[in-house]
Design an enzyme around this catalytic site. Structure first.
Site, PDB file in Angstrom:
ATOM      1  N   CYS A 270      44.214  51.906  36.240  1.00 47.06           N
ATOM      2  CA  CYS A 270      44.469  52.116  37.435  1.00 47.06           C
ATOM      3  C   CYS A 270      44.953  50.421  38.085  1.00 47.06           C
ATOM      4  CB  CYS A 270      43.500  52.445  38.320  1.00 47.06           C
ATOM      5  SG  CYS A 270      43.375  54.268  38.121  1.00 47.06           S
ATOM      6  N   ALA A 383      47.418  53.021  24.369  1.00 47.34           N
ATOM      7  CA  ALA A 383      47.563  52.086  23.237  1.00 47.34           C
ATOM      8  C   ALA A 383      47.227  50.807  24.017  1.00 47.34           C
ATOM      9  CB  ALA A 383      49.030  51.782  22.884  1.00 47.34           C
TER      10      ALA A 383
END
Ligand code: SPV
Ligand code: MN
Length: 619
Positions: A270, A383
């Site tokens: 976030c 990733a």
């Protein structure tokens, strides 16, 4: 000792004996008996030992070299791409009650299960025993840790992310505690990935300061000092009057070269790392902070010395400092990216990706589908890259200060498309803890396994890791300001606000302006506008910041759209959050309910006077 002598060669045994720690010996002996390794290697802080680990990692130990010197990549299995919050459980003794929100299992039953899965997993393999320290060594923040694993990748990651702990371990006395982690990747396939992911378990034994992890490789489930230690630390902190938080630490630059330190808690994915890495500011850490009080001042230190950051969307425009570091020779592990001709590629890197390569699903082309028929992206959404902070140009000079740095402000963020303004200061510490931190809701992301985009409640962005009853955890945060002369200001931020056409209302670097406005507020440099839920910026204070820092004209129209108070949405938010407390958190402090009642009343008063949506210019 007889177990140790039988399995450990004299050179490695000597390294263990130099620590002279009976509890450690018992832990290692238990590991040997349970895991049944062929060989045991004890790793010290020496350059030679760390070089050996890098070599082991590259030779079948979970990493493959890339073209750039020092760079390697690592793949986790297709079903092992995030923290497994379902299979992560507290082992609950009969006399412990953590409340129903925390995932737990009867201690004996859980021990039998996880130790059963761990049994004999290291037959034919080498057991690695290594030592690290949480926070700067030699400080009152520091906690020593011992890790057992069969994954050189895990040890290598820890050597990048944490301070060395072998020498520090020598200083422990017989009664000093330390955290213990026991991990095995279990059976692996031809790519070295854990096969038995359905038997993946991360079980936390709070009574022994120990965490078991098995049949997984993803760092959030295996790197002991990261989220496994955070769960142990929260319990320890609760008993000792300090805080262990899922927070970055950074230095925000104010007028005249002033630095004000902020900590910030955001749910995963976030914008936490990119806030900690904002251009022109300095970073201390991006993930986990401990906070302690000394002489009426709150101090904080980074638990880590590296970053395990999300790589998606890291590009020269949005994250120039990280992007540069990821192009520079030196130790970097790329996790679950696309590999082609010795180079790593990821979504949002700012240039075209190759049309083929290898990724966590094997050979990849754009039309590749996974076993559920879904299109496989080039790089996984979760990733990551692993890098030492001292590889970054913007490391704060105080990053390794054993005293930590004083906390000026605290930021709580979340992913919220329709409710909260981009930045708002709480009226005081208690309201900040309750109405900002303990009321975070966030639309879910790829950092944990499961469906993305569902609004999820997440106390202090730390809920996945809280190991005490949630009400107690909130109370500890409330109490932490006691005796503090000038408690830090608390802010909420929301980088994800959208308009009626589902378009983001802010640019990615606007977060710098919210931070710098907060810096001015902490130092009493600017006034603010009172809303029912806190203080918001005036247009006249934001516009010069936008101009000077981003070269943007910040229009009144944009300001009004972004800072309009959305009363029904706010009322609904506090209704939702309160319902969760009433249903799920039996020990919620009364102050939480009183605060929600006050906020609701202020919102309804405003609604009665000015309607459902109120422009900041009408406040
Ligand atoms: C997070 O998901 O919050 C992370 C990465 O920082 S990890 O916890 O290691 O999965
Ligand atoms: Mn995190």
């Amino acid at each position: 000792m007889s177990v140790l002598k039988e399995k450990i060669d004299p050179k490695n045994l000597e390294k263990l004996n130099a620590l002279g720690n009976a509890k450690l010996n018992a832990f290692v002996a238990d590991g040997i008996e349970l895991l049944n390794p062929d060989k045991v290697i004890v790793i010290t802080d020496s350059k030679e030992d760390l070089a050996m680990i890098r070599e082991m990692a590259k030779n079948g130990g979970g990493e493959t070299p890339l073209a750039t010197p020092g760079h390697t990549y690592h793949f986790d299995g297709p079903k092992d791409q995030g923290r497994d919050t379902f299979s992560t459980r507290y082992l609950l003794p009969k006399d412990m009650d953590l409340g129903e929100s925390l995932n737990s299992i009867d201690r004996q039953k859980g021990l039998d299960e996880v130790r059963g899965y761990l049994k004999d997993t290291m037959v034919g393999r080498t057991m690695l025993v290594c030592f690290w320290c949480l926070c700067p060594t030699g400080s009152d923040f520091a906690i020593s840790c011992a890790q057992i694993t069969d994954s050189p990748y895990v040890v290598h990651s820890e050597s990048i992310l944490y301070r060395p702990g072998y020498e520090q371990f020598k200083k422990l006395s017989e009664n000093d505690m330390f955290f213990r982690f026991m991990h095995s990747e279990g059976e692996t396939d031809e790519n070295g990935c854990s096969v038995q992911w359905e038997k993946r378990r991360v079980y936390i034994d709070l009574t022994r300061n120990m965490v078991y992890s098995v049949n997984t490789q993803y760092a959030g489930n295996t790197v002991g000092l990261k989220k496994l230690a955070l769960r142990l630390a929260i319990q320890k902190a609760s008993g000792e009057g300090w805080l262990a938080e899922h927070m970055f630490i950074m230095g925000a630059k104010g007028p005249g070269g002033r630095t004000t330190y902020f900590t910030g808690a955001f749910p995963s994915a976030c914008g936490k790392t990119s806030t900690a890495m904002l251009p022109g500011q300095t970073i201390i850490g991006d993930d986990i902070a401990y906070l302690r009080k000394r002489d009426g001042v709150m101090y904080t230190a980074n638990v880590e010395q590296g970053i395990f950051g999300i790589i998606g969307d890291v590009n020269p425009d949005d994250d120039p400092v990280i992007f540069e570091a990821l192009q520079t020779p030196g130790e970097v592990i790329f996790g679950n990216v696309l590999i082609k001709d010795g180079k790593p590629y990821w979504d949002g890197m700012g240039s075209d990706l190759p049309k083929s390569g290898v990724n966590f699903q094997g050979e990849w082309t754009p039309d590749k589908k996974d076993s559920d028929g879904n299109v496989v992206p080039p790089s996984h959404k979760n990733a990551r890259y692993t890098i030492r902070l001292d590889a970054l140009a913007n490391l704060d000079p105080e990053a390794n200060n054993p005293q930590g740095v004083p906390v000026g402000g605290v930021i709580y963020g979340g992913r919220d498309s329709d409710t909260q303004v981009p930045v708002e200061q709480a009226f005081d510490w208690a309201e900040g803890i309750i109405a900002k931190g303990a009321s975070i809701e966030s639309e879910t992301t790829a950092a944990t396994l499961g469906k993305a985009g569902v609004r999820k409640f997440c106390i202090m962005a730390n809920q996945d890791f809280v190991s005490i009853p949630l009400g107690q955890y909130i109370q500890n945060n409330l109490d932490f300001a006691a005796g503090v002369k000038n408690p830090p200001a608390i802010f909420s931020t929301n980088y994800f606000l959208k308009d009626e056409n589902n378009k983001f209302l802010n640019g990615k670097l606007d977060k710098m302006i919210w931070l710098l406005w907060a810096e001015l507020r902490v130092n009493g440099d600017v006034d603010a506008i009172k809303t029912p839920t806190g203080w918001i910026p005036k247009h006249e204070d934001l516009a010069p910041l936008f101009k000077e820092k981003l070269g943007k004209d910040y229009t009144k129209e944009d300001y009004i759209k972004q800072f309009t108070i959305r009363v029904p949405e706010l009322l609904a938010k506090y209704d939702r959050v309160e319902a969760i407390y009433r249903e799920k958190v039996a020990d919620t402090p009364q102050l939480v309910y009183d605060t929600f009642a006050n906020i609701r009343k202020r919102l309804k008063d405003l609604q009665a006077k000015k309607g459902d949506t109120v422009s900041p210019l009408d406040l």
